[in-house]
Design a protein around this motif. Structure first.
Motif, PDB file in Angstrom:
ATOM      1  N   GLU A   1       0.766  -1.327   0.083  1.00  0.00           N
ATOM      2  CA  GLU A   1       0.184   0.055  -0.182  1.00  0.00           C
ATOM      3  C   GLU A   1       0.792   1.161  -0.128  1.00  0.00           C
ATOM      4  N   ASN A   2       1.840   1.066   0.679  1.00  0.00           N
ATOM      5  CA  ASN A   2       2.667   2.497   0.933  1.00  0.00           C
ATOM      6  C   ASN A   2       3.838   2.723  -0.135  1.00  0.00           C
ATOM      7  N   LEU A   3       4.403   1.582  -0.656  1.00  0.00           N
ATOM      8  CA  LEU A   3       5.565   1.795  -1.753  1.00  0.00           C
ATOM      9  C   LEU A   3       4.890   1.535  -3.188  1.00  0.00           C
ATOM     10  N   ARG A   4       3.822   0.724  -3.325  1.00  0.00           N
ATOM     11  CA  ARG A   4       3.350   0.587  -4.466  1.00  0.00           C
ATOM     12  C   ARG A   4       1.982   0.893  -4.844  1.00  0.00           C
ATOM     13  N   ASN A   5       1.162   1.938  -3.925  1.00  0.00           N
ATOM     14  CA  ASN A   5       0.060   2.409  -4.271  1.00  0.00           C
ATOM     15  C   ASN A   5      -1.131   0.963  -4.367  1.00  0.00           C
ATOM     16  N   GLY A   6      -0.898  -0.191  -3.650  1.00  0.00           N
ATOM     17  CA  GLY A   6      -1.764  -1.070  -3.836  1.00  0.00           C
ATOM     18  C   GLY A   6      -1.489  -2.136  -4.746  1.00  0.00           C
ATOM     19  N   LYS A   7      -0.545  -1.858  -5.512  1.00  0.00           N
ATOM     20  CA  LYS A   7      -0.252  -3.045  -6.795  1.00  0.00           C
ATOM     21  C   LYS A   7       0.492  -4.028  -6.363  1.00  0.00           C
ATOM     22  N   ASP A   8       0.130  -5.249  -6.078  1.00  0.00           N
ATOM     23  CA  ASP A   8       0.869  -6.411  -5.474  1.00  0.00           C
ATOM     24  C   ASP A   8       1.268  -7.241  -6.732  1.00  0.00           C
ATOM     25  N   ASP A   9       2.686  -7.856  -6.713  1.00  0.00           N
ATOM     26  CA  ASP A   9       3.095  -8.616  -7.778  1.00  0.00           C
ATOM     27  C   ASP A   9       3.731  -9.876  -6.975  1.00  0.00           C
ATOM     28  N   PRO A  10       3.743 -10.821  -7.798  1.00  0.00           N
ATOM     29  CA  PRO A  10       4.305 -12.057  -6.962  1.00  0.00           C
ATOM     30  C   PRO A  10       5.854 -11.863  -6.687  1.00  0.00           C
ATOM     31  N   CYS A  11       6.513 -10.952  -7.282  1.00  0.00           N
ATOM     32  CA  CYS A  11       7.838 -10.610  -7.016  1.00  0.00           C
ATOM     33  C   CYS A  11       8.409  -9.114  -7.367  1.00  0.00           C
ATOM     34  N   PHE A  12       8.650  -8.343  -6.416  1.00  0.00           N
ATOM     35  CA  PHE A  12       8.946  -7.150  -6.643  1.00  0.00           C
ATOM     36  C   PHE A  12      10.095  -6.541  -5.583  1.00  0.00           C
ATOM     37  N   THR A  13      10.852  -5.340  -6.098  1.00  0.00           N
ATOM     38  CA  THR A  13      11.795  -4.683  -5.179  1.00  0.00           C
ATOM     39  C   THR A  13      11.523  -3.393  -5.347  1.00  0.00           C
ATOM     40  N   GLU A  14      11.266  -2.668  -4.027  1.00  0.00           N
ATOM     41  CA  GLU A  14      11.206  -1.346  -4.061  1.00  0.00           C
ATOM     42  C   GLU A  14      12.069  -0.564  -3.044  1.00  0.00           C
ATOM     43  N   LEU A  15      12.310   0.638  -3.404  1.00  0.00           N
ATOM     44  CA  LEU A  15      13.289   1.395  -2.192  1.00  0.00           C
ATOM     45  C   LEU A  15      12.357   1.732  -1.125  1.00  0.00           C
ATOM     46  N   VAL A  16      13.209   1.598   0.077  1.00  0.00           N
ATOM     47  CA  VAL A  16      12.755   1.790   1.337  1.00  0.00           C
ATOM     48  C   VAL A  16      13.430   3.279   1.991  1.00  0.00           C
ATOM     49  N   THR A  17      12.707   4.337   2.446  1.00  0.00           N
ATOM     50  CA  THR A  17      13.289   5.240   2.985  1.00  0.00           C
ATOM     51  C   THR A  17      13.160   5.217   4.509  1.00  0.00           C
ATOM     52  N   LYS A  18      14.178   5.848   5.272  1.00  0.00           N
ATOM     53  CA  LYS A  18      13.992   5.995   6.774  1.00  0.00           C
ATOM     54  C   LYS A  18      12.529   6.437   7.161  1.00  0.00           C
ATOM     55  N   GLN A  19      12.081   7.531   6.498  1.00  0.00           N
ATOM     56  CA  GLN A  19      10.632   7.716   6.906  1.00  0.00           C
ATOM     57  C   GLN A  19       9.598   6.550   6.805  1.00  0.00           C
ATOM     58  N   ASN A  20       9.934   5.684   5.946  1.00  0.00           N
ATOM     59  CA  ASN A  20       9.115   4.696   5.951  1.00  0.00           C
ATOM     60  C   ASN A  20       8.998   3.440   6.909  1.00  0.00           C
ATOM     61  N   LEU A  21      10.187   3.478   7.356  1.00  0.00           N
ATOM     62  CA  LEU A  21      10.601   2.607   8.550  1.00  0.00           C
ATOM     63  C   LEU A  21       9.742   3.472   9.724  1.00  0.00           C
ATOM     64  N   GLU A  22      10.033   4.706   9.984  1.00  0.00           N
ATOM     65  CA  GLU A  22       9.463   5.212  11.035  1.00  0.00           C
ATOM     66  C   GLU A  22       8.046   5.121  11.086  1.00  0.00           C
TER      67      GLU A  22
ATOM     68  N   SER B   1      10.719  -4.756  16.798  1.00  0.00           N
ATOM     69  CA  SER B   1      12.144  -4.803  17.205  1.00  0.00           C
ATOM     70  C   SER B   1      12.953  -4.541  16.277  1.00  0.00           C
ATOM     71  N   LEU B   2      12.938  -5.198  15.055  1.00  0.00           N
ATOM     72  CA  LEU B   2      13.589  -5.457  13.816  1.00  0.00           C
ATOM     73  C   LEU B   2      13.730  -3.793  13.489  1.00  0.00           C
ATOM     74  N   LEU B   3      12.667  -3.007  13.400  1.00  0.00           N
ATOM     75  CA  LEU B   3      12.507  -1.641  13.071  1.00  0.00           C
ATOM     76  C   LEU B   3      13.275  -0.855  13.835  1.00  0.00           C
ATOM     77  N   GLU B   4      13.165  -0.910  15.077  1.00  0.00           N
ATOM     78  CA  GLU B   4      13.862  -0.147  16.191  1.00  0.00           C
ATOM     79  C   GLU B   4      15.449  -0.192  15.822  1.00  0.00           C
ATOM     80  N   TYR B   5      15.757  -1.525  15.626  1.00  0.00           N
ATOM     81  CA  TYR B   5      17.212  -1.999  15.306  1.00  0.00           C
ATOM     82  C   TYR B   5      17.838  -1.344  14.076  1.00  0.00           C
ATOM     83  N   LEU B   6      16.993  -1.412  12.993  1.00  0.00           N
ATOM     84  CA  LEU B   6      17.290  -0.651  11.855  1.00  0.00           C
ATOM     85  C   LEU B   6      17.634   0.645  11.861  1.00  0.00           C
ATOM     86  N   LEU B   7      16.587   1.292  12.451  1.00  0.00           N
ATOM     87  CA  LEU B   7      16.379   2.871  12.555  1.00  0.00           C
ATOM     88  C   LEU B   7      17.565   3.268  13.275  1.00  0.00           C
TER      89      LEU B   7
END
Length: 167
Positions: free
Chosen positions: A78-99, A145-151
């Protein structure tokens, strides 16, 4: 078979954009054979690994993994691809996304009322349970926990972060 999800780190290399670094990673063995200028540029960023007696080289490193955490996958779709799901994709993630995702995890864990309004599950073949049960909350807790560690530890200045899925 099932929904596998990763966060992958890839170095930012001077004079190269995301697509250049990604392409170099795809052709890394060919570049190594040629020992050309591009290989010399990426050489110090190569990660060597060996599994099951096979050696590999890559510019990418998995820094997080989920399996069938469809509510987390849903958020990325929903947040990186505006709801478009595919069986295999890669998208860039920002620090703001993780927050943003971390904040939702914290709210869901503290409230536990109507989690479907904040981090809804996503139905799909082999996506796992869509129930709002103990497993759902366990995945949210692990994601928190994972997001806290990465941030705290991931360097967005020197590396790209990408979400990748396959199902």
């Amino acid at each position: 078979m099932g929904l596998d999800m990763y966060l992958i780190s890839m170095p930012k290399i001077e004079g190269m954009d995301y697509e250049d670094v990604h392409s170099a990673n795809v052709h890394l063995r060919e570049l190594e054979e040629k020992q050309n200028e591009l290989f010399l540029k990426v050489k110090s960023h190569i990660i060597h690994s060996e599994k099951f007696g096979m050696s590999s080289i890559s510019l990418m490193e998995v820094v997080a993994y989920w399996r069938k955490a469809n509510q987390i996958h849903h958020w990325f779709v929903e947040n990186l691809r505006n709801g478009k799901d595919d069986p295999c994709f890669t998208e860039l993630v920002t620090k703001q996304n993780l927050e943003d995702l971390l904040n939702l995890c914290l709210i869901v864990l503290s409230n536990k009322k109507n989690p479907q309004d904040l981090l809804p599950t996503r139905f799909g073949s082999f996506f796992g349970s869509c129930e709002y049960d103990d497993f759902y909350y366990m995945e949210i807790e692990e994601t928190k926990s994972l997001l806290e560690y990465l941030l705290k530890n991931f360097n967005f200045e020197t590396h790209y972060l990408m979400y990748q899925c396959s199902w």
